[in-house]
Design a protein around this motif. Sequence first.
Motif, short mmCIF file in Angstrom:
data_model
loop_
_atom_site.label_atom_id
_atom_site.label_comp_id
_atom_site.label_asym_id
_atom_site.label_seq_id
_atom_site.Cartn_x
_atom_site.Cartn_y
_atom_site.Cartn_z
N THR A 354 65.53 -43.61 48.81
CA THR A 354 64.12 -43.69 48.92
C THR A 354 63.47 -42.35 49.53
O THR A 354 63.77 -41.68 50.24
CB THR A 354 64.01 -44.73 50.20
N LEU A 355 62.22 -41.97 48.77
CA LEU A 355 61.49 -40.61 49.11
C LEU A 355 60.86 -40.88 50.65
O LEU A 355 59.76 -41.91 50.60
CB LEU A 355 60.56 -40.50 48.18
N ARG A 404 61.70 -45.42 45.32
CA ARG A 404 63.14 -45.34 45.07
C ARG A 404 63.33 -44.27 44.05
O ARG A 404 63.05 -44.73 42.69
CB ARG A 404 63.68 -46.65 44.70
N LEU A 405 63.85 -43.15 44.22
CA LEU A 405 63.95 -42.15 43.37
C LEU A 405 65.51 -42.30 42.79
O LEU A 405 66.32 -42.36 43.45
CB LEU A 405 63.88 -40.89 43.93
N ASN A 413 61.57 -40.08 35.84
CA ASN A 413 62.28 -40.13 37.14
C ASN A 413 61.85 -38.88 37.99
O ASN A 413 62.24 -38.67 39.15
CB ASN A 413 63.69 -39.81 36.97
N ARG A 414 61.07 -37.82 37.42
CA ARG A 414 60.74 -36.60 38.30
C ARG A 414 59.75 -37.04 39.49
O ARG A 414 58.89 -38.05 39.22
CB ARG A 414 60.09 -35.46 37.09
N ALA A 415 59.87 -36.16 40.40
CA ALA A 415 58.74 -36.84 41.45
C ALA A 415 57.97 -35.62 42.24
O ALA A 415 56.93 -36.11 42.74
CB ALA A 415 59.80 -37.39 42.75
N GLU A 442 63.17 -34.76 51.13
CA GLU A 442 63.90 -35.85 51.97
C GLU A 442 63.86 -37.13 51.37
O GLU A 442 62.93 -37.59 51.27
CB GLU A 442 63.36 -35.76 53.35
N THR A 443 65.40 -37.79 51.29
CA THR A 443 65.28 -39.09 50.58
C THR A 443 66.30 -39.65 51.66
O THR A 443 67.16 -38.96 52.22
CB THR A 443 65.99 -39.16 49.27
#
Length: 448
Positions: A354-355, A404-405, A413-415, A442-443
């Motif tokens: 989770t981001l 959710r990454l 999928n890139r964030a 941070e995830t």
Amino acid sequence: MGAAAQQPAFIIFSDLSKIGPSLTELRARGLAVLAVSQRQGSAMVQKGIELLGTPGHPFADLDEVSLRDATDISGIADQASRWARQYDVRGVLVNAEVYVDAGQVVSDMLGLPNPGWRASTVCRNKLLQRRYLDQWSPTSVLVTTPAEGIADRAQAVLLAAEYDGPFPVAIKPLDRESSIGVRVVEDREALIDAVADLKAGNRLLVEERVTGREYNVDTLVSDGKPIVTLLTQKGTNEDSTEFFVELIHTTPPANLDERETALITEAQLGVVERLEFENGYAHAEYRITDDGRVVLMEIAARAPGDGCLHLYHLSTGSPIEPVLIDIAMGRPTQYPAHFRRRARQVYFEHTPGTLRDVKAEGLEGITPRWLADTTGIWPELAAVDEHAPATVHELFVIKPRGFRLERLTESSNRAVTAIFDVPADGDIDAEEARVRRAVTIETEPAAG
């Protein structure tokens, strides 16, 4: 209202998140902006739809928006014909891959400049690209599963045997967009496994795995004549995974000499000629192997995604959108081929989960911009003086906080991404290293 009194207008097919620079240019020309975009999609797309009609937002400059699935070509054509009765439509521009077919239909129907039927059709089909452009393509075969599906592994073995070339191979589903589902298969057993997983009626392109440096090669074409061809160096996660997710773009390339540049450009111009490309943006991807062979990976009849157009702007000092609009309107135009700076975009790898936060320490004046939580649109960037020191322009977060990454198995999928540039003789790798040291994603891992 008579035709003479109709307001001049322009139709653009685009993800709302990427429409900003074109929207600004079209409004500056006094054109009504008529947009066709998707009903649903990424977090950025959903945020953009939510903000349509918001006063003060860039989307307030859109005169009309039609949210339509790209496959609804009849509905899109009908909408365009109604717009053509209401407005004086001067041009059509396609910025999203899924709308290439619809954009070709609409521009042809309205008698406006377009890539042409051969270019649009072939560019939308990976198999046709291999067959029409075999001179520049890797060896490939098409595997099609029966309408009733694959009965057992023995049938998968027979289907996989249609490919009798060397391994490893790249497999490309023909029913998906972009790089989704594209991966490397190391041996025949793994290929059989991949074929066995196909659903009824699926089509899979199995082709020679070509290794070597990879580049975006972009040619702007007007009235059948190439205006300029520009190259961008690419970097993916293929060295550490079985996937081909694009993570780095560098304009101009930092790893090509003049001879190699000429070889790639010659191949691109041959491809453009073979496709009888008429007007627009021919966006191709090539590899050059260790022995100097130039191989076409794929080609599209639209502008590239990610921040590639931003990189051209930063490196040449000139935005490219005005030229694309000129071409779409049938006007004479040109674009500089001289690069005054070197620009790079990087997407950061992340730990799945989770981001929670993105931090940047030591990047003066730069804070993460959470686009999927705020504006839903990529902002325009401003080019700096060619002698300016290394400059970090933006750090974008394109997933909302709490998202959710997943693993980087495909581009969606890139964030988190950063865009920066250096003088033409500067060290772009050193600047990248500095940016990477500064950024933390941070995830929170999923339970268990």
